[in-house]
Design a protein around this motif. Structure first.
Motif, mmCIF file in Angstrom:
data_model
loop_
_atom_site.group_PDB
_atom_site.id
_atom_site.type_symbol
_atom_site.label_atom_id
_atom_site.label_comp_id
_atom_site.label_asym_id
_atom_site.label_seq_id
_atom_site.Cartn_x
_atom_site.Cartn_y
_atom_site.Cartn_z
ATOM 1 N N TRP A 39 30.870 -77.040 168.396
ATOM 2 C CA TRP A 39 29.645 -77.183 169.175
ATOM 3 C C TRP A 39 28.630 -76.089 168.838
ATOM 4 O O TRP A 39 27.461 -76.363 168.557
ATOM 5 C CB TRP A 39 29.992 -77.151 170.661
ATOM 6 N N ARG A 40 29.067 -74.834 168.810
ATOM 7 C CA ARG A 40 28.127 -73.725 168.711
ATOM 8 C C ARG A 40 27.713 -73.417 167.271
ATOM 9 O O ARG A 40 26.546 -73.140 166.993
ATOM 10 C CB ARG A 40 28.744 -72.485 169.360
ATOM 11 N N TYR A 43 24.783 -75.714 165.648
ATOM 12 C CA TYR A 43 23.408 -75.561 166.113
ATOM 13 C C TYR A 43 22.845 -74.184 165.761
ATOM 14 O O TYR A 43 21.639 -74.034 165.526
ATOM 15 C CB TYR A 43 23.264 -75.902 167.599
ATOM 16 N N TYR A 111 31.402 -70.888 181.986
ATOM 17 C CA TYR A 111 30.490 -71.415 180.969
ATOM 18 C C TYR A 111 31.224 -72.346 180.023
ATOM 19 O O TYR A 111 30.764 -73.442 179.700
ATOM 20 C CB TYR A 111 29.898 -70.203 180.245
ATOM 21 N N TYR A 112 32.410 -71.940 179.595
ATOM 22 C CA TYR A 112 33.206 -72.739 178.661
ATOM 23 C C TYR A 112 33.686 -74.019 179.331
ATOM 24 O O TYR A 112 33.724 -75.087 178.706
ATOM 25 C CB TYR A 112 34.400 -71.912 178.188
ATOM 26 N N ILE A 115 31.038 -76.794 179.310
ATOM 27 C CA ILE A 115 30.947 -77.501 178.034
ATOM 28 C C ILE A 115 32.171 -78.387 177.846
ATOM 29 O O ILE A 115 32.079 -79.508 177.336
ATOM 30 C CB ILE A 115 30.814 -76.505 176.868
ATOM 31 N N TRP A 118 31.622 -81.520 179.604
ATOM 32 C CA TRP A 118 30.780 -82.444 178.836
ATOM 33 C C TRP A 118 31.632 -83.249 177.852
ATOM 34 O O TRP A 118 31.449 -84.453 177.697
ATOM 35 C CB TRP A 118 29.719 -81.670 178.052
ATOM 36 N N GLN A 243 28.304 -65.371 167.030
ATOM 37 C CA GLN A 243 29.175 -66.504 166.735
ATOM 38 C C GLN A 243 30.551 -66.042 166.264
ATOM 39 O O GLN A 243 31.573 -66.645 166.608
ATOM 40 C CB GLN A 243 28.526 -67.386 165.659
ATOM 41 N N GLY A 413 19.459 -76.872 169.803
ATOM 42 C CA GLY A 413 20.197 -76.010 170.726
ATOM 43 C C GLY A 413 21.523 -76.589 171.161
ATOM 44 O O GLY A 413 22.212 -77.276 170.413
ATOM 45 N N VAL A 414 21.891 -76.315 172.414
ATOM 46 C CA VAL A 414 23.230 -76.640 172.904
ATOM 47 C C VAL A 414 23.522 -78.132 172.895
ATOM 48 O O VAL A 414 24.668 -78.555 172.849
ATOM 49 C CB VAL A 414 23.434 -76.091 174.331
#
Length: 424
Positions: A39-40, A43, A111-112, A115, A118, A243, A413-414
């Motif tokens: 995911w990160r 982007y 936060y994790y 995601i 999602w 990252q 972005g995200v």
């Protein structure tokens, strides 16, 4: 003399350990690979110039990243403690480091989990599509994503389910939970990622996106006027370093805890090399799944740009003023639009007043790439030149506009992965 009775011996519970080096590598790689890569990484790579970001990231991984991971795993194996107590066992004065290393994952977990929620939502939606082939909620992938993340309860609910699933795996223990799940999920993840990336790479027109992603481009380190920018270089390094810490699970106690279950005879350096190879490979593959596709979509469905953005990029704003004004005159306003724009420009929420302010503010109004294309073609036809018309101001505007449009798509972005993969 009476001797006191001997106190009963308390059996010492044997600490669990990974069944072998491969199990440890898969478990540590699973912690590292996860959403940080899928995911990160894509982007961030898209945002910081593709190949340029990859070069900086690899340089950090094989130097600072390797050193830190070896250190953390060694601390864990030596002390056989989690990060909370491992540092104080090394030296009493290092105790606060353990507390800090514990606070970091506590902050990251919510936060994790959001995601992760999602991902579960998308997984459930795909399952529904399997049993209802005619149903396609992803026809408008961007709209689906925005609608879901903006909902009142759904993101929280799916995040909660994600937490419960993770808790169940952890409750089963090192071998029966984490290790066994990794032996199934990691190879499955790898096969799926390779399959999707091969499909994307083989799509017609993906070549330009692959070049953008893999070939270093110094333009990513340039300011708007084309000169080298130390500020942009610093942002790229910070982005790659962030990252690296996120992706390799460094400085948050995870590798110390995993290392505490590592067998004494296993090589730490060899394990770290394998973890970094797996991690980096999945990161590169994740980019191949997403960035070429985003590039193709950006070319086929370009985003609007503004005269101000064109001017900053080296184009001619005056040439597109008529396009901006034409688009403003064609606008239709709802009452909500009028109220919002009236408040922004400090005028009455009436159509005439709002439209007049928008015409004054023409430099910030969106212009379609198709309008820039038409202007370049007209200029080339008038000059009797080939359609390329490379030196005309109109052609420069078209070139700069398309570059800006692609950059806007790449800076998704995200939501970049969640709006691109469903379309793929």
């Amino acid at each position: 003399m009476n001797t006191p009775p001997e106190s009963p011996s308390v059996p010492v519970r044997k600490r669990a350990s990974w069944s072998g080096q491969l199990a440890f590598v898969l478990a540590a790689a699973a912690s590292a690979i996860g959403l940080g890569n899928l995911w990160r990484f894509p982007y961030l790579a898209a945002q910081y110039g593709g190949g340029t970001f990859i070069v900086v990231y690899l340089a950090l991984v094989v130097t600072l990243g390797f050193t830190l991971m070896v250190t953390e795993i060694a601390i864990g194996r030596l002390t056989q403690q989690s990060q909370l107590t491992a540092y104080s066992k090394l030296h009493r004065g290092f105790g606060p480091l353990g507390l800090l290393a514990t606070v970091i994952p506590v902050v990251i977990v919510p936060y994790y989990c959001v995601i992760g929620g999602w991902v579960l939502k998308y997984f459930w939606t795909y399952l529904r599509m399997v049993f209802n082939p005619g149903e396609n909620p992803f026809a408008d992938a961007s709209g689906f994503f925005v609608s879901f993340v903006g909902a009142s309860f759904a993101p929280f609910g799916y995040g909660l389910v994600f937490i419960l699933v993770c808790a169940l795996v952890i409750a089963l223990g090192v071998k029966n939970g984490i290790e066994k799940s990794n032996l199934v999920l990691m190879p499955l993840l790898f096969v799926m990622a390779i399959g999707i990336s091969v499909y994307v790479v083989c799509l017609p027109g993906s070549g330009a996106g692959i070049r953008y992603y893999l070939v270093p481009n110094l333009d990513a380190l340039s300011a708007a006027d084309g000169s080298f920018s130390f500020a942009q270089l610093g942002k790229t390094i910070l982005g790659a370093m962030g990252q690296m810490f996120y992706s390799l699970s460094l400085a948050m106690g995870i590798m110390i805890t995993y290392g505490s279950y590592m067998r004494k005879g296993d090589s730490i350096e060899r394990s770290v090399r394998r973890i970094e190879v797996f991690d980096t490979l999945i990161a590169i593959v994740a980019g191949l799944m997403i960035i070429p596709a985003v590039y193709m979509f950006a070319v086929k469905n370009p985003k609007d740009v503004t005269p101000a953005e064109l001017e900053k990029a080296g184009g001619n704003a005056e040439l597109v003023q008529s396009f901006a004004e034409e688009n403003v005159r064609a606008l239709e306003f709802s009452e909500a639009d009028l109220a919002k724009l009236g408040k922004k420009y400090e005028v009455e929420a009436e159509e005439a007043a709002v439209r007049a302010k928008l015409l004054e503010d023409w430099k910030s109004q969106p212009v379609r790439i198709a309008q820039l294309d038409e202007a370049a073609e007209r200029a080339a036809a008038t000059a009797g030149a080939a359609p390329a018309g490379a030196e005309s101001p109109e052609a420069v505007n078209r070139e700069k506009g398309r570059e800006l449009s692609i950059k806007k798509s790449m800076n998704g972005g995200v939501g970049l992965m969640f709006m691109t993969l469903p379309t793929v």
